[in-house]
Design an enzyme around this catalytic site. Structure first.
Site, mmCIF file in Angstrom:
data_model
loop_
_atom_site.group_PDB
_atom_site.id
_atom_site.type_symbol
_atom_site.label_atom_id
_atom_site.label_comp_id
_atom_site.label_asym_id
_atom_site.label_seq_id
_atom_site.Cartn_x
_atom_site.Cartn_y
_atom_site.Cartn_z
ATOM 1 N N ASP A 81 -5.535 -13.075 -14.829
ATOM 2 C CA ASP A 81 -5.009 -12.243 -13.700
ATOM 3 C C ASP A 81 -6.098 -12.158 -12.759
ATOM 4 O O ASP A 81 -7.572 -11.927 -13.239
ATOM 5 C CB ASP A 81 -4.720 -10.882 -14.132
ATOM 6 C CG ASP A 81 -4.124 -9.952 -12.971
ATOM 7 O OD1 ASP A 81 -3.673 -10.525 -12.265
ATOM 8 O OD2 ASP A 81 -4.346 -8.778 -13.249
ATOM 9 N N HIS A 179 -2.694 -2.423 -5.089
ATOM 10 C CA HIS A 179 -2.764 -2.001 -6.590
ATOM 11 C C HIS A 179 -3.203 -0.528 -6.578
ATOM 12 O O HIS A 179 -3.648 0.063 -5.811
ATOM 13 C CB HIS A 179 -4.127 -2.876 -6.893
ATOM 14 C CG HIS A 179 -3.917 -4.600 -7.038
ATOM 15 N ND1 HIS A 179 -4.186 -5.194 -6.113
ATOM 16 C CD2 HIS A 179 -3.488 -5.264 -8.125
ATOM 17 C CE1 HIS A 179 -3.733 -6.322 -6.521
ATOM 18 N NE2 HIS A 179 -3.302 -6.483 -7.735
ATOM 19 N N LYS A 183 -0.072 3.862 -3.519
ATOM 20 C CA LYS A 183 0.382 2.439 -2.733
ATOM 21 C C LYS A 183 1.179 2.961 -1.494
ATOM 22 O O LYS A 183 0.862 2.324 -0.299
ATOM 23 C CB LYS A 183 1.657 1.815 -3.528
ATOM 24 C CG LYS A 183 1.001 1.644 -4.917
ATOM 25 C CD LYS A 183 2.096 0.787 -5.484
ATOM 26 C CE LYS A 183 1.928 0.311 -7.240
ATOM 27 N NZ LYS A 183 0.662 -0.432 -7.398
ATOM 28 N N GLY A 211 0.778 -5.367 -7.686
ATOM 29 C CA GLY A 211 0.677 -3.928 -7.363
ATOM 30 C C GLY A 211 2.115 -3.361 -7.578
ATOM 31 O O GLY A 211 2.579 -2.870 -6.557
#
Ligand code: G3H
Ligand code: 13P
Ligand code: ZN
Length: 321
Positions: A81, A179, A183, A211
């Site tokens: 990732d 992320h 948000k 996210g």
């Protein structure tokens, strides 16, 4: 069994999204495998640079090998990732990873495409597939802090040109998420219309949503009731939107923050309710169970629950881990 990410996408595209979860330790890994076997869902294990540093590369690989032997029914891919170029090369060379993400989304288009192309060439030579990112998500990533006002949705024409130029196998697109736990404000949400535009330019090509934690209000409230100090206005992606994103080509959905919230809630409540305890196995057992329950519920929202028999029939086994 470990499979290639490309194969998982070929089965998932348009039907369901594969949940991609970040792993850092044994308890998370046990909960992850238990939950997916119970849900009968395929999944992607994500390893970040931070996780590689925290647990150590050999330790993470050993945990996953042990899980592979313990849960022979599980079908999953292993993915780096938010990698930089060097870490991508290390993971490709290790033979352990099904796919890597090269994240140069903070760089100009040409630079991003050129770095991705280099990684693609090395990865494909080893049967590893490559996720790249175009556009800028808001929030905090490991190596780059993107202010919300600098976040930039992915441009559909650029996405088409980027895939052609870079040769990547999947594309992380900025469609309103960020992320971490904070948000959205007001009535903001996913830009599904933007995903639809990207899909028109890239039909059949797997899109990735980073996210994507939903930051459940109830979870934040329980954490705060047990001594936490999270902002109660924290808000994430409405899980009902996953089912709308799947037909638009979203094949991978990245979730990490929600798992961290499970960890925080379990530990805070455990030590609030059992202040006399000093046996780490007690909260550990509670975490494995709570994490598995969390995975079962996510798999339903991602439409990946119950897919294992079909996936098993469609896939071939990658050697290893
Ligand atoms: O997007 C990043 C993931 O939440 C992983 O977080 O880099 O702190 O392991 P980490
Ligand atoms: P969240 O912070 O929403 O869980 O996103 C995780 C992620 O995108 C990992 O790459
Ligand atoms: Zn991410």
């Amino acid at each position: 069994m470990i499979v290639t990410t490309a194969e998982l996408f070929s089965v998932a595209y348009g039907q369901f999204a594969v949940g991609a979860y970040n792993i850092n330790n044994m308890e998370q890994a046990l909960g992850l495998f238990q939950g997916h076997v119970r849900a009968q869902a395929p999944f992607i294990i994500q390893i970040s640079k931070g996780a590689r540093k925290y647990a150590g590369v050999m330790m993470l690989e050993a945990i996953l090998r042990a899980c592979d032997a313990t849960f022979p029914e599980a079908i999953y891919a292993v993915h780096l990732d938010h990698g930089d170029e060097q870490t991508c090369y290390e993971c490709i060379a290790s033979g352990f990873y099904s796919s890597v993400m090269i994240d140069a989304s903070h760089e100009p288009f040409e630079h991003n495409a050129a770095v991705t192309r280099r990684v693609v060439e090395r990865a494909h030579a080893r049967g590893v597939s490559v996720e790249s990112e175009l556009g800028l998500l808001g929030g905090v990533e490991e190596h780059v802090n993107v202010d919300q006002k600098h976040a930039r949705l992915t441009d559909p024409d650029e996405a088409q040109a980027f895939v052609a130029q870079s040769g990547c196998d999947s594309l992380a697109v900025a469609i309103g998420t960020s992320h971490g736990a904070y948000k959205f404000t007001g009535n903001q949400s996913l830009h599904l219309e933007r995903i639809a535009e990207i899909q028109k330019r890239l039909p059949g090509f797997p899109l990735v949503m980073h996210g994507s934690s939903s930051v459940p209000k109830g979870e934040v409230e329980r954490i705060n009731a047990a001594g936490g100090k999270l902002d109660p206005s924290a808000r994430g992606v409405d899980e009902a939107e996953f089912a709308r994103a799947v037909p638009l080509g979203v094949a991978k959905v990245n979730i990490d923050t929600d798992g961290r919230l499970v960890w925080t809630r379990v530990h805070r409540e455990h030590f609030r309710d059992h202040p006399e305890n000093f046996d780490f196995r007690k909260p550990g057992e509670a975490l494995i169970k709570a994490y598995a329950d969390f995975i079962v519920q996510k798999s339903k929202a991602l439409l990946s629950a119950g897919r294992l028999p079909h996936v098993r029939a469609a896939l071939t086994v990658k050697s290893g881990p």
